[in-house]
Design a protein around this motif. Structure first.
Motif, mmCIF file in Angstrom:
data_model
loop_
_atom_site.group_PDB
_atom_site.id
_atom_site.type_symbol
_atom_site.label_atom_id
_atom_site.label_comp_id
_atom_site.label_asym_id
_atom_site.label_seq_id
_atom_site.Cartn_x
_atom_site.Cartn_y
_atom_site.Cartn_z
ATOM 1 N N ASP A 65 56.274 1.787 80.850
ATOM 2 C CA ASP A 65 55.556 2.582 81.659
ATOM 3 C C ASP A 65 54.129 3.505 80.702
ATOM 4 N N LEU A 66 53.649 2.647 79.723
ATOM 5 C CA LEU A 66 52.651 3.048 79.217
ATOM 6 C C LEU A 66 51.299 3.490 79.866
ATOM 7 N N THR A 67 51.090 2.631 80.808
ATOM 8 C CA THR A 67 49.993 2.838 81.813
ATOM 9 C C THR A 67 49.805 4.139 82.206
ATOM 10 N N GLU A 68 51.118 4.190 82.940
ATOM 11 C CA GLU A 68 51.628 5.601 83.867
ATOM 12 C C GLU A 68 51.300 6.591 82.753
ATOM 13 N N LYS A 69 51.953 6.567 81.751
ATOM 14 C CA LYS A 69 51.757 7.760 80.701
ATOM 15 C C LYS A 69 50.455 8.078 80.137
ATOM 16 N N GLN A 70 49.618 6.967 79.961
ATOM 17 C CA GLN A 70 48.181 7.154 79.526
ATOM 18 C C GLN A 70 47.698 7.606 80.657
ATOM 19 N N ALA A 71 47.886 7.579 81.832
ATOM 20 C CA ALA A 71 46.864 8.019 83.047
ATOM 21 C C ALA A 71 47.297 9.504 83.586
ATOM 22 N N ASN A 72 48.724 9.848 83.346
ATOM 23 C CA ASN A 72 48.930 11.099 83.791
ATOM 24 C C ASN A 72 49.898 11.899 82.759
ATOM 25 N N ASN B 60 65.047 16.108 79.256
ATOM 26 C CA ASN B 60 63.995 15.541 80.357
ATOM 27 C C ASN B 60 62.661 15.314 79.603
ATOM 28 N N ALA B 61 62.530 15.293 78.215
ATOM 29 C CA ALA B 61 61.097 15.098 77.783
ATOM 30 C C ALA B 61 61.179 13.880 77.159
ATOM 31 N N GLN B 62 59.982 13.277 77.178
ATOM 32 C CA GLN B 62 59.724 11.941 76.536
ATOM 33 C C GLN B 62 59.585 12.108 75.106
ATOM 34 N N GLU C 227 43.015 23.536 76.268
ATOM 35 C CA GLU C 227 42.893 22.978 77.799
ATOM 36 C C GLU C 227 43.769 21.753 77.925
ATOM 37 N N ALA C 228 43.694 20.724 77.057
ATOM 38 C CA ALA C 228 44.409 19.526 77.050
ATOM 39 C C ALA C 228 44.979 19.081 75.584
ATOM 40 N N ILE C 229 45.952 18.424 75.675
ATOM 41 C CA ILE C 229 46.467 17.834 74.606
ATOM 42 C C ILE C 229 47.086 16.530 74.599
ATOM 43 N N ALA C 230 47.018 16.017 73.521
ATOM 44 C CA ALA C 230 47.572 14.642 73.774
ATOM 45 C C ALA C 230 48.371 14.039 72.078
ATOM 46 N N TYR C 231 49.017 12.945 72.235
ATOM 47 C CA TYR C 231 49.325 12.244 70.709
ATOM 48 C C TYR C 231 48.785 10.906 70.706
ATOM 49 N N SER C 232 48.731 10.601 69.437
ATOM 50 C CA SER C 232 48.250 8.917 69.517
ATOM 51 C C SER C 232 49.128 8.515 68.115
ATOM 52 N N ASN C 233 49.115 7.050 68.546
ATOM 53 C CA ASN C 233 49.707 6.079 67.279
ATOM 54 C C ASN C 233 48.980 5.017 67.636
ATOM 55 N N SER C 234 49.322 3.855 66.730
ATOM 56 C CA SER C 234 48.852 2.544 66.877
ATOM 57 C C SER C 234 49.241 1.785 67.855
ATOM 58 N N VAL C 235 50.390 2.086 68.509
ATOM 59 C CA VAL C 235 50.833 1.382 69.607
ATOM 60 C C VAL C 235 50.308 1.889 71.189
ATOM 61 N N VAL C 236 50.631 3.120 71.228
ATOM 62 C CA VAL C 236 50.490 3.733 72.488
ATOM 63 C C VAL C 236 48.865 4.201 72.682
ATOM 64 N N GLU C 237 48.080 4.060 71.569
ATOM 65 C CA GLU C 237 46.946 4.734 71.520
ATOM 66 C C GLU C 237 46.772 6.216 71.897
#
Length: 279
Positions: free
Chosen positions: A122-129, A166-168, A238-248
């Protein structure tokens, strides 16, 4: 000359059935260790996890040398024996023919262990939404946060506890409640026209994707503010994210915390800037 590879079922694999250990290619779902091995008893190992791009360790985005540098830094810090680096690369070259993600583990006596896995379905879905995260207790802080050691119990507990909500992903915090990192990556936030990320000095992993993104953004003349993530600051993003070498880069749209949830925009236009590094 590379050793002969056993025939394996075609992907997708549910688990890795092939791995490289101490100079040998092994087809099994188990690994035999001495019952007194410090890696087994105390988690006395270090590791790095990389995503292989273009089926090549030498791809710009694979960052093979940076991953090796990370391992070497920990080895020198702990005064551990170095592996046979040529043999390590040989094993990685073999495993990458089966998996796009490699986890390279080193034992304190120089043994290497390389496993592979697929990208999350589900990586593409997580990256998108985006995903949901939960803020966890300060007791889940990682030990020796500047190094990726085999003692990852606290991060694993934080993530499994968050999944029950129910958190990823889990967000780790310090004793003052400041946000540090997620259980698997570094944090990014957008406000005041620039990207923010917690500084290394607060006790977080110096992620390879994080360091590459900081350099890239600065090269693009984008300001990156590295300051502690206080509660006042995280409410301004306004926006936040997390990063690593696998999920980008994965946006976070909701953060669950005891005092109530925070909502962020996973489709914020600022993501176009940071994702340009991967283009």
């Amino acid at each position: 000359m590379l050793p002969h590879l056993p025939l394996l079922p075609h992907p997708p694999f549910e688990v890795s059935v092939i791995y490289w250990y101490n100079g040998k290619l092994i087809q099994s779902q188990s690994l035999e260790l001495d019952i007194n091995d410090p890696g087994l008893l105390y988690g006395a190992t270090i590791f790095t996890t990389m995503r292989v791009y273009e089926n090549s360790l030498d791809s710009r985005l694979t960052n093979w040398l940076l991953h090796c540098d990370r391992l070497l830094l920990s080895l020198k810090t702990f005064a551990w024996q170095q592996p046979d680096w040529n043999r390590l690369r040989q094993g990685a070259e073999i495993i990458l023919t089966h998996f796009p993600v490699l986890r390279i583990t080193l034992f304190c006596d120089g043994r290497e262990w390389i496993t592979g896995r697929l990208l999350p379905e589900d990586l593409t879905e997580k990256q998108a939404n985006g995903v949901v995260c939960a803020v966890t207790s300060a007791e889940y802080n990682r030990s020796l946060p500047s190094h990726k050691t085999g003692n990852y119990l606290s991060a694993w507990l934080a993530k499994t506890t968050s999944q029950k909500l129910n958190a990823q992903e889990a967000i780790l915090v310090d004793s003052a409640g400041n946000w540090l990192e997620t259980s698997t990556g570094n944090l990014w936030g957008w406000c005041d026209g620039c990207w923010w990320t917690p500084p290394l000095a607060v006790g977080i992993l110096p992620g390879i994707m994080r360091s590459q993104l900081v350099k890239w953004l600065q090269y693009q003349q984008q300001q990156v503010k590295q300051e502690p993530w206080t509660m006042n600051l995280v409410k301004r993003f306004e926006a936040i994210a997390y990063s690593n070498s696998v999920v980008e880069i994965v946006p976070i749209h909701t953060v669950k915390q005891p005092a109530g949830s925070l909502e962020y925009n996973p489709h914020h236009p600022s993501f176009k800037i940071i994702r340009s590094f991967l283009a």
